[in-house]
Motif scaffolding. Structure first.
Motif, PDB file in Angstrom:
ATOM      1  N   GLY A  56       0.797  -1.224   0.000  1.00 45.99           N
ATOM      2  CA  GLY A  56       0.000   0.000   0.000  1.00 45.99           C
ATOM      3  C   GLY A  56       0.823   1.263   0.000  1.00 45.99           C
ATOM      4  O   GLY A  56       0.347   2.321   0.411  1.00 45.99           O
ATOM      5  N   LEU A  57       2.071   1.172  -0.493  1.00 41.62           N
ATOM      6  CA  LEU A  57       2.955   2.329  -0.566  1.00 41.62           C
ATOM      7  C   LEU A  57       3.128   2.789  -2.006  1.00 41.62           C
ATOM      8  O   LEU A  57       3.366   1.973  -2.907  1.00 41.62           O
ATOM      9  N   THR A  58       3.015   4.090  -2.222  1.00 38.04           N
ATOM     10  CA  THR A  58       3.299   4.683  -3.521  1.00 38.04           C
ATOM     11  C   THR A  58       4.814   4.763  -3.700  1.00 38.04           C
ATOM     12  O   THR A  58       5.550   4.989  -2.744  1.00 38.04           O
ATOM     13  N   ALA A  59       5.264   4.597  -4.936  1.00 43.40           N
ATOM     14  CA  ALA A  59       6.698   4.565  -5.218  1.00 43.40           C
ATOM     15  C   ALA A  59       7.165   5.843  -5.905  1.00 43.40           C
ATOM     16  O   ALA A  59       6.447   6.458  -6.693  1.00 43.40           O
ATOM     17  N   GLY A  60       8.392   6.209  -5.586  1.00 45.67           N
ATOM     18  CA  GLY A  60       9.132   7.246  -6.299  1.00 45.67           C
ATOM     19  C   GLY A  60      10.580   6.808  -6.345  1.00 45.67           C
ATOM     20  O   GLY A  60      10.977   5.848  -5.688  1.00 45.67           O
ATOM     21  N   ALA A  61      11.394   7.511  -7.127  1.00 44.57           N
ATOM     22  CA  ALA A  61      12.800   7.148  -7.274  1.00 44.57           C
ATOM     23  C   ALA A  61      13.701   8.234  -6.718  1.00 44.57           C
ATOM     24  O   ALA A  61      13.452   9.427  -6.917  1.00 44.57           O
ATOM     25  N   ALA A  62      14.756   7.818  -6.017  1.00 48.98           N
ATOM     26  CA  ALA A  62      15.860   8.698  -5.647  1.00 48.98           C
ATOM     27  C   ALA A  62      17.008   8.361  -6.576  1.00 48.98           C
ATOM     28  O   ALA A  62      17.465   7.215  -6.617  1.00 48.98           O
ATOM     29  N   ALA A  63      17.470   9.338  -7.345  1.00 50.26           N
ATOM     30  CA  ALA A  63      18.458   9.055  -8.375  1.00 50.26           C
ATOM     31  C   ALA A  63      19.500  10.163  -8.441  1.00 50.26           C
ATOM     32  O   ALA A  63      19.279  11.279  -7.962  1.00 50.26           O
ATOM     33  N   VAL A  64      20.643   9.843  -9.042  1.00 46.05           N
ATOM     34  CA  VAL A  64      21.761  10.783  -9.135  1.00 46.05           C
ATOM     35  C   VAL A  64      22.407  10.698 -10.507  1.00 46.05           C
ATOM     36  O   VAL A  64      22.286   9.690 -11.205  1.00 46.05           O
ATOM     37  N   ALA A  65      23.109  11.764 -10.865  1.00 45.31           N
ATOM     38  CA  ALA A  65      24.029  11.709 -11.989  1.00 45.31           C
ATOM     39  C   ALA A  65      25.339  11.102 -11.492  1.00 45.31           C
ATOM     40  O   ALA A  65      25.618  11.103 -10.295  1.00 45.31           O
ATOM     41  N   ILE A 105      20.175  14.890 -10.306  1.00 45.28           N
ATOM     42  CA  ILE A 105      20.305  14.254 -11.621  1.00 45.28           C
ATOM     43  C   ILE A 105      20.916  15.202 -12.645  1.00 45.28           C
ATOM     44  O   ILE A 105      21.224  14.803 -13.767  1.00 45.28           O
ATOM     45  N   HIS A 106      21.109  16.453 -12.251  1.00 43.12           N
ATOM     46  CA  HIS A 106      21.611  17.484 -13.158  1.00 43.12           C
ATOM     47  C   HIS A 106      23.119  17.444 -13.328  1.00 43.12           C
ATOM     48  O   HIS A 106      23.652  17.877 -14.350  1.00 43.12           O
ATOM     49  N   SER A 107      23.839  16.948 -12.304  1.00 41.24           N
ATOM     50  CA  SER A 107      25.297  16.896 -12.326  1.00 41.24           C
ATOM     51  C   SER A 107      25.751  16.020 -11.164  1.00 41.24           C
ATOM     52  O   SER A 107      25.026  15.894 -10.172  1.00 41.24           O
TER      53      SER A 107
END
Length: 286
Positions: A56-65, A105-107
């Motif tokens: 019952g959890l909505t997902a999102g992403a933590a991401a990097v360049a 994610i920009h740099s």
């Protein structure tokens, strides 16, 4: 408004082995989680997405360049790798059923030239962010670039820098994040800065000045929550805290001491604090 938890404090490779902790987050009242998308294949994230949906959890992403795939590099080959890396992040997030990609994610964090961003780097960043937003739009995945303090990044350290890039990208699927830890370092008046730029901000990290439990330090959260409610914010409020469980992450975030008693205390105290402060802000503004 969703209360979310960034899972980096648990690990960089989230999977079925973390089901009990994910279930605990849901039981405590969290609505969503930010999943590190650092490695692996879309199939792994699809399976994780099914697990999160069952809980019952909505997902999102933590991401990097990354340095090897730097969107602002003068080398066209490196920028091409960055484009592919951005698309891979989108594909994994979409497979997971994720709503948003958030992070620097920009740099790449920790990569410096010894100077501030050049006009050419600005243009490359804008091009990369627009391309990522365009690629993510058909999948229903929003982009939120993170302004990261000057000791970790030079391309986008202040909200003003984030705003300038946002306006140049000019894409409906692109926005940027407000993180209270970074704003505490870079902004003269963080709550006022949020209010000034709130129309461009599409994500919010609740992070204490020492990266510990929100509400245990000197970040002016009451003023932040007042500003959020005044401006009608209805996105995610994501807890971001760091610990020493992962040596590579502890080194990257400069965490050399314990910032909370244990994970369950961090989980429970953080969501209770956010719910309490959100309600109190509503009462103050009623």
């Amino acid at each position: 408004m969703k209360v979310a938890f960034n899972l980096l404090v648990i690990g960089a490779d989230i999977g079925p082995q973390h089901a009990r902790q994910l279930e605990r987050l849901k039981a405590l009242g969290y609505d969503a989680v930010e999943v590190p998308v650092f490695s692996g294949k879309a199939e792994h994230y699809a399976a994780l997405g099914r697990l999160l949906a069952d809980i019952g959890l909505t997902a999102g992403a933590a991401a990097v360049a990354t340095p090897e795939a730097n969107p602002v590099s003068p080398d066209a080959t490196v920028r091409a790798r960055a484009r592919d890396h951005h698309r891979w992040i989108v594909d994994c997030t979409a497979a997971m059923g994720g709503e948003i990609i958030a992070g620097p994610i920009h740099s790449p964090v920790g990569v410096f030239t010894g100077l501030g961003p050049t006009d050419a780097e600005f243009d490359r960043c804008v091009e990369a962010m627009r391309a990522m937003a365009e690629y993510a739009a058909p999948a229903g995945v929003r982009i939120s670039a993170e302004a990261v303090n000057r000791f970790e990044c030079y391309m986008m350290s202040t909200i003003a820098q984030a705003s300038a890039i946002f306006r140049a990208v000019d894409h409906s699927n692109y926005g940027y994040m407000f993180d209270t830890f970074h704003a505490n370092i870079e902004e003269k008046d963080p709550p006022a800065t949020y209010e000034r730029y709130h129309g461009e901000i599409n994500h919010f990290h609740v992070s204490e000045n020492d990266r510990g439990v929100p509400g245990s330090g000197h970040v002016p959260f009451a003023a932040h929550f007042d500003a959020l409610r005044r401006c009608g914010y209805d996105g995610w409020l994501t807890v971001e805290s760091f610990g020493r469980a992962l040596p590579e992450l502890a080194g990257a975030t400069r965490v050399w001491r314990d910032l909370f008693d244990d994970l369950d205390s961090l989980f429970a105290e953080s969501v209770a604090f956010i719910r309490r402060e959100w309600a109190a802000a509503g009462e103050r503004l009623a």
